[in-house]
Enzyme design. Structure first.
Site, PDB file in Angstrom:
ATOM      1  N   LYS A 313      15.375  -1.706  32.635  1.00 13.74           N
ATOM      2  CA  LYS A 313      15.393  -3.089  32.411  1.00 13.74           C
ATOM      3  C   LYS A 313      16.356  -3.641  32.351  1.00 13.74           C
ATOM      4  O   LYS A 313      17.169  -2.187  31.618  1.00 13.74           O
ATOM      5  CB  LYS A 313      14.417  -4.276  31.683  1.00 13.74           C
ATOM      6  CG  LYS A 313      12.993  -4.353  32.267  1.00 13.74           C
ATOM      7  CD  LYS A 313      12.509  -5.285  30.574  1.00 13.74           C
ATOM      8  CE  LYS A 313      10.829  -5.598  31.073  1.00 13.74           C
ATOM      9  NZ  LYS A 313      10.596  -6.433  32.318  1.00 13.74           N
ATOM     10  N   ARG A 387      -0.461  -4.614  34.316  1.00 17.38           N
ATOM     11  CA  ARG A 387      -1.439  -4.366  35.300  1.00 17.38           C
ATOM     12  C   ARG A 387      -1.871  -3.386  35.075  1.00 17.38           C
ATOM     13  O   ARG A 387      -2.772  -2.449  35.066  1.00 17.38           O
ATOM     14  CB  ARG A 387      -1.179  -4.867  36.487  1.00 17.38           C
ATOM     15  CG  ARG A 387      -0.032  -4.957  37.165  1.00 17.38           C
ATOM     16  CD  ARG A 387       0.680  -5.158  38.247  1.00 17.38           C
ATOM     17  NE  ARG A 387       2.042  -5.965  38.130  1.00 17.38           N
ATOM     18  CZ  ARG A 387       2.575  -6.833  38.781  1.00 17.38           C
ATOM     19  NH1 ARG A 387       2.370  -6.679  39.691  1.00 17.38           N
ATOM     20  NH2 ARG A 387       3.774  -7.342  37.872  1.00 17.38           N
TER      21      ARG A 387
HETATM   22  N1  BES Z   1       6.619  -7.211  29.985  1.00 21.58           N
HETATM   23  C1  BES Z   1       6.732  -8.249  31.958  1.00 21.58           C
HETATM   24  C2  BES Z   1       6.887  -9.126  31.556  1.00 21.58           C
HETATM   25  C3  BES Z   1       7.570 -10.417  30.707  1.00 21.58           C
HETATM   26  C4  BES Z   1       8.223 -11.541  31.690  1.00 21.58           C
HETATM   27  C5  BES Z   1       6.974 -10.562  29.981  1.00 21.58           C
HETATM   28  C6  BES Z   1       8.943 -11.439  30.656  1.00 21.58           C
HETATM   29  C7  BES Z   1       7.785 -11.420  29.108  1.00 21.58           C
HETATM   30  C8  BES Z   1       9.048 -12.098  29.350  1.00 21.58           C
HETATM   31  C9  BES Z   1       6.208  -7.310  32.526  1.00 21.58           C
HETATM   32  O1  BES Z   1       5.823  -6.093  32.214  1.00 21.58           O
HETATM   33  C10 BES Z   1       7.132  -7.376  33.054  1.00 21.58           C
HETATM   34  O2  BES Z   1       8.704  -6.517  33.459  1.00 21.58           O
HETATM   35  N2  BES Z   1       7.075  -7.138  34.457  1.00 21.58           N
HETATM   36  C11 BES Z   1       7.919  -7.433  36.098  1.00 21.58           C
HETATM   37  C12 BES Z   1       6.748  -6.915  37.284  1.00 21.58           C
HETATM   38  C13 BES Z   1       7.752  -6.587  38.493  1.00 21.58           C
HETATM   39  C14 BES Z   1       8.541  -5.324  38.230  1.00 21.58           C
HETATM   40  C15 BES Z   1       6.493  -6.294  39.747  1.00 21.58           C
HETATM   41  C16 BES Z   1       8.852  -8.790  36.195  1.00 21.58           C
HETATM   42  O3  BES Z   1       7.664  -9.935  36.081  1.00 21.58           O
HETATM   43  O4  BES Z   1       9.764  -8.780  36.442  1.00 21.58           O
HETATM   44 MN    MN Z   2       7.611  -4.356  32.489  1.00 21.58          MN
END
Ligand code: BES
Ligand code: MN
Ligand code: ZN
Length: 533
Positions: A313, A387
């Site tokens: 990230k 997931r």
């Molecule tokens: N933990 C994150 C989702 C999240 C985003 C939680 C903002 C709280 C606040 C999750 O694991 C994630 O990183 N999701 C990605 C998925 C994508 C890579 C398909 C996302 O939502 O960007």
């Molecule tokens: Mn994630």
């Protein structure tokens, strides 16, 4: 915080602060031509008298969360009188009342006040309410019969007030030292002032329930508030174990060996990249007399820190990924409330706890993992880790015999795009499950919005090399994630709660501090209670 009930006349009550709600009881057409005249939701004439001047001056209004504090109110035993705007009477519900109680706590604790007494709004009284409503605030032709009632029962009102007070009392500034810490003041005692003709045994029961639910919600917030160095999967498991032994739940904690032995390849794929050992936590509640054919499974995402893994990230805002275990904390907190409230239904919680880290051992984009169910997953993005761990959690819940499943997870940024910070996303595989949950939602005063799971979306999860991919198009991302999970819930009735936008309050609100919200816990507890046999 102590909570108690009193039937003393509000004007006779000795307290640091008497809190009374102001409501706008005017009809719409009247509102346009008349100047404001909020009704004081207290039958005690001395209290209404004490509030009269500040209301007449227009300083105190019924506008929601409007706060007016008077010192040494005339003819009252209370040291102060706090007038709290509650908005329009016709919109007034337990949701507003819960928030007002939280507002009273947050307002008064900041002023070093240690105890206060909140008067149940008039309309919450089961009998005699219309006749004792303040006549001067009502339309000319109002009679005892046609005073608009907001229709909250006194026990429901007591429960909402207790819940709101505890929620408002939570302060996330755990690690502030010295001077700042002095500001961290707590309310010692909240008294709820009811009418002498209320049935106090019912009010006591409501107070007890509200207290259990709200303390459990704060227990959840407590877990979520901790930074990832102080809330590793191992620590989360220890906290679950300690709670379980306090409330009489059984709790098993498994490590990497068991995860591999169960062939949880999707969970392990995420966990393998971290030096912190993962934890599979199982909490069981199996009361005597429960129906044999219902076994609820609560599955929680417990990513104690989500760096994104190899698909790392951006640095900006990454610190917030300590709350990526909010789904797990919600399920653990819900189990606490369930163990104490004792509904007659079997419930098992399955918590998947791990970090998501980049390392020499971490899974990489393009890797294929075989999930516990036997399905193969092509990892497109290692940041779509929630997931993966939930997939195996859902399969394991099915293996343990769960007949109905609910998962909660901070799963996608896309749900925040879709619903903002207001509503959590709710996905349901059957209308019956949705309706049960929606009802629980309403009772709990939590906002959730149903999202679709049409077959057409299934196109999104196709892979060239495996049964499915873990990430795909930018569009409909929250739905994609839910469709992925559905493959593992299979034909078991299932609900998925995406709480990414709602598990963390982005700002301070009058009734709740910025930080972990504890969203979904109250709805989950109501949902489980709805299966009581
Ligand atoms: N933990 C994150 C989702 C999240 C985003 C939680 C903002 C709280 C606040 C999750 O694991 C994630 O990183 N999701 C990605 C998925 C994508 C890579 C398909 C996302 O939502 O960007
Ligand atoms: Mn994630
Ligand atoms: Zn995540």
């Amino acid at each position: 915080m102590n909570t108690n009930l009193s039937s003393t006349a509000p004007s006779k009550l000795e307290t640091d602060c008497l809190v009374v709600i102001l409501l706008d009881r005017r009809e719409k057409d009247q509102a346009e031509k008349d100047k404001p005249s909020p009704s004081v939701e207290c039958a005690d004439a001395a209290v209404r008298d004490a509030a009269k001047d500040v209301i007449a001056s227009g300083e105190a209004t019924a506008k929601i969360f409007d706060i007016t504090l008077l010192h040494r109110p005339a003819k009252l035993k209370a040291k102060r009188l706090l007038l709290l705007g509650g908005g329009k009477a016709k919109n007034f519900s337990t949701t507003e009342l819960r928030k007002l109680a939280g507002t009273a706590v947050r307002t008064l604790k900041g002023k070093s006040i240690r105890n206060f007494a909140l008067v149940l709004p008039e309309s919450a009284a089961p009998s005699g309410a219309p006749s004792s409503a303040p006549k001067d605030a009502l339309p000319e032709n109002a009679t005892a019969e046609n005073v608009p009632s907001v229709g909250i029962s006194a026990p429901d009102a007591v429960r909402a007030i207790v819940e709101g007070a505890f929620i408002g009392d939570f302060d996330p500034g755990y690690y502030k030292s010295g001077k700042d810490k002095e500001k961290d003041q707590k309310i010692d005692t909240v008294t709820i002032v009811a009418n002498a003709d209320d049935k106090f045994s019912d009010l006591e029961a409501a107070l007890h329930t509200g207290r259990i639910v709200a303390e459990s919600q704060n227990f959840t917030r407590d877990l979520v508030n901790e930074p990832s160095n102080l809330m590793t999967p191992t620590i989360l498991a220890e906290r679950a174990k300690k709670m379980a032994s306090e409330v009489g739940l059984s709790c098993e904690v498994y490590g990497a060996d068991k995860i591999r032995q169960l062939k949880m390849g999707a969970f392990w794929g995420v966990a393998q990249g971290s030096d912190e050992p993962p934890a599979l936590i199982v909490l069981r509640y199996d009361p005597p007399g429960a129906a044999k054919d219902v076994h609820l499974g609560l599955v929680g995402k417990g990513v104690t820190f989500d760096t994104g893994g190899i698909s790392i990230k951006p640095a900006d805002g990454m610190e917030k990924m300590k709350y990526d275990m909010a789904g797990a904390a919600t399920m653990i907190g819900a189990m606490r409330a369930i163990a104490l409230l004792k509904p007659k239904v079997k419930v098992t919680a399955i918590i998947l706890a791990t970090e998501n880290m980049p390392s020499g051992k971490a899974q990489k984009p393009g890797d294929v993992q075989i999930a516990m169910s036997g399905k193969s997953i092509e990892i497109i993005n290692t940041d779509a880790e929630g997931r993966l761990i939930l997939a195996d959690g859902l399969s394991y819940a099915r293996q343990l015999g769960c007949t109905h499943l609910v998962d909660a997870a901070t799963l996608t940024g896309a749900i925040v795009v879709a619903l903002g910070y207001v509503n959590a996303g709710i996905f349901a595989s059957t209308d019956d499950m949705y309706e049960r949950f929606a009802k629980a939602n309403q009772q709990a005063g939590e906002k959730m919005w149903r999202m679709p799971l049409d077959e057409e979306y299934k196109e999104l999860i196709k892979s060239n090399i495996a049964d499915m991919v873990n990430a795909g198009s930018r569009y409909g991302g929250a739905i994609f994630a839910a469709m992925f999970l559905k493959e593992f819930a299979e034909d078991t009735p299932w609900i998925h709660l995406d709480i990414a936008g709602t598990a963390w309050m982005e700002d301070n609100k009058p009734w709740i501090a910025k930080g972990p919200s504890g969203i979904a816990l109250r709805s989950l507890v109501e949902f489980v209670k709805g299966w009581n046999s």
